[in-house]
Design an enzyme around this catalytic site. Structure first.
Site, PDB file in Angstrom:
ATOM      1  N   GLN A 167       0.797  -1.229   0.000  1.00 57.26           N
ATOM      2  CA  GLN A 167       0.000   0.000   0.000  1.00 57.26           C
ATOM      3  C   GLN A 167       0.831   1.281   0.000  1.00 57.26           C
ATOM      4  O   GLN A 167       0.442   2.267  -0.616  1.00 57.26           O
ATOM      5  CB  GLN A 167      -0.924  -0.006   1.219  1.00 57.26           C
ATOM      6  N   GLU A 209      -3.223   9.576  -0.953  1.00 62.50           N
ATOM      7  CA  GLU A 209      -2.330  10.244  -0.007  1.00 62.50           C
ATOM      8  C   GLU A 209      -1.242  11.061  -0.696  1.00 62.50           C
ATOM      9  O   GLU A 209      -0.261  11.462  -0.079  1.00 62.50           O
ATOM     10  CB  GLU A 209      -1.725   9.211   0.944  1.00 62.50           C
ATOM     11  N   ASP A 246       4.378   0.153   4.134  1.00 61.51           N
ATOM     12  CA  ASP A 246       3.121  -0.231   4.785  1.00 61.51           C
ATOM     13  C   ASP A 246       2.504  -1.281   3.884  1.00 61.51           C
ATOM     14  O   ASP A 246       1.975  -0.962   2.821  1.00 61.51           O
ATOM     15  CB  ASP A 246       2.178   0.961   4.956  1.00 61.51           C
ATOM     16  N   GLU A 289       5.154  -1.650   8.252  1.00 66.36           N
ATOM     17  CA  GLU A 289       3.851  -1.576   8.923  1.00 66.36           C
ATOM     18  C   GLU A 289       2.930  -2.681   8.417  1.00 66.36           C
ATOM     19  O   GLU A 289       2.921  -2.975   7.220  1.00 66.36           O
ATOM     20  CB  GLU A 289       3.236  -0.203   8.639  1.00 66.36           C
ATOM     21  N   ASP A 316      -0.770  -1.552  12.851  1.00 64.95           N
ATOM     22  CA  ASP A 316      -1.857  -0.602  12.561  1.00 64.95           C
ATOM     23  C   ASP A 316      -3.189  -1.329  12.696  1.00 64.95           C
ATOM     24  O   ASP A 316      -3.849  -1.257  13.730  1.00 64.95           O
ATOM     25  CB  ASP A 316      -1.661  -0.013  11.164  1.00 64.95           C
ATOM     26  N   LYS A 341      -3.825   6.349  15.270  1.00 69.23           N
ATOM     27  CA  LYS A 341      -4.846   7.035  14.483  1.00 69.23           C
ATOM     28  C   LYS A 341      -6.008   7.382  15.406  1.00 69.23           C
ATOM     29  O   LYS A 341      -6.657   6.495  15.955  1.00 69.23           O
ATOM     30  CB  LYS A 341      -5.337   6.140  13.337  1.00 69.23           C
TER      31      LYS A 341
END
Length: 429
Positions: A167, A209, A246, A289, A316, A341
């Site tokens: 990702q 992003e 990630d 991650e 995460d 988060k």
């Protein structure tokens, strides 16, 4: 003068054009704080619930009028008259009124927006920056640091419409002396990467992003093209700049196997550990991650045993900013870092609790945005206030990402030597 006299909520749009919740908290002194709840694309199954209306005739069912109404009625009635300085009492009142483990009655998006707006109003009333107020709440006044940015410059997985499975491919300017220098290094790499991709005839459109989202023959090819960009920008890989991934592995974990469809490869859990270990040996990858699915705890243990002594392994979807799950992970020696988060847990107080638990256990805490963001810059203040040392807030374009970087520039200018940039020393590896 810090008593809450009014609370208002609105349905606004996030960076993907989907509705989200904005809350405004007004104090007796006239101080006002406003905040927006972010929204994720690849989400952990145990995250707090983002309350959506489900009315297909509005915003394809993604409206948040129910959450907005919950703020304008239930939460307003609950909190008006309470002291905005007592953040924990405000958050507890909302959590208790909701009464569920995942905040599914009032909505985590409703509770979080009010929680953050109240903190902002309190900071205004105290006439201090938000980071100073959060540091007070955290019991760490004046103990600041500037975070190392983990810049997501190639997007794949759920954050892009391409064939790349992993990702996020990130760079960290760990050799910089200041945050401002780190930001410049990242921007220069980003622009060099754009030219390299363009010259190869690859797509330079960006993902959610702000990173580029080209079709590439393999995940490793994404690392190789980033390395060329780092070198073209004039920086030394492994010294000035390091790499991070990630994987968001839960998105391609099927029937106990890791299916990298873009490469046409399927791995067992042990084989995928070896795949990641091999990448970390070949390239200066200092952070990975979600290298395993959130349910694959044996796989997490295997990965931690194999490379946890030299690579930061961030949970995460694994931990979802939840102290109960994090505590279990610490006890079982799973991973060595947590992604933070706000909206995974749904309140500022619980977020601070997760950061503290991680830091007390020797885990790092990486403050993070979501793929659906707004102009809200609270995570920048949170990173500095808790001396977390690392922040993920996207690439070097899209104002929903750059706004956080620009806030950090202003904070560094205010604090100077009182908020050092520690670079490589911030990473668990």
């Amino acid at each position: 003068m810090t008593k809450i006299v009014d609370i208002k909520a609105f349905e606004v749009l996030d960076s993907r054009g989907n509705p989200t919740v904005m809350a405004e908290v007004i104090l007796e002194s006239g101080a006002v704080g406003s905040a927006c709840a972010p929204s994720g694309a690849s989400t952990g199954s145990r995250e707090a619930l983002e309350l959506r209306d489900g009315d297909k005739s509005r915003y394809l069912g993604k409206g948040v009028l129910t959450a907005v109404n919950n703020i304008n009625t239930t939460i307003k009635n609950l909190l008006v008259g309470k002291d905005a300085l007592d953040q924990r009492a405000l958050d507890k009142a909302m959590i208790d009124a909701d009464g569920t483990d995942n905040k599914s009655v009032l909505g985590a998006n409703a509770i979080l927006a009010v929680s953050l707006a109240a903190a902002k109003a309190a900071a205004v009333a105290k006439k201090v920056p938000l980071y100073a107020h959060i540091a007070d709440l955290n019991g760490t006044p004046g103990k600041y640091s500037m975070p190392v940015p983990m810049m997501n410059i190639i997007n794949g997985g759920e954050h892009a419409d391409n064939n790349v499975d992993i990702q996020e491919f990130m760079v960290q300017p760990v050799g910089a002396k200041t945050f401002a220098e780190a930001l410049r290094i990242g921007a220069e790499i980003f622009h060099n990467l754009k030219k390299i991709l363009h010259d190869k005839g690859l797509n330079t459109a960006v993902g959610d992003e702000g990173g580029f989202a080209p079709n590439l023959p393999s995940n490793e090819e994404a690392l190789k093209v980033i390395i060329v960009a780092v070198e073209k920008a004039g920086y030394k890989l492994g010294e000035d700049v390091t790499l991070a991934l990630d994987c968001a592995s839960s998105e391609f974990y099927k029937d106990g196997q890791y299916d990298l469809a873009g490469e046409g490869k399927v791995f067992s859990s042990a084989e995928f550990s070896d795949y990641l270990a091999d990448l970390a040996n070949k390239y200066p990858i200092i952070s990975i991650e979600d290298g395993k699915d959130e349910s694959d705890w044996d796989g997490w243990a295997d990965l931690t045993n194999k490379i946890g002594n030299k690579v930061q392994l961030v949970g995460d979807d694994l931990f979802v900013t939840n102290t109960r799950i994090l505590k279990e992970g610490i006890e079982k020696k799973i991973a060595n870092s947590i992604l933070i988060k706000f909206n995974q847990i749904g309140s500022l107080s619980e977020t601070l609790d997760a950061i503290k638990m991680a830091q007390d256990a020797g885990y790092t805490a990486v403050i993070s945005h979501r793929s659906g963001e707004t102009e809200d810059t609270t995570i920048a203040d949170l990173a500095v206030a808790t001396a977390a040392g690392q922040i993920k807030t996207g690439s070097l374009c899209r104002s929903d990402r750059v706004s956080k970087y620009n806030r950090l520039l202003r904070i560094e200018a205010e604090l100077g030597a009182a908020a050092p940039y520690k670079g490589r020393a911030e990473f668990k590896s």
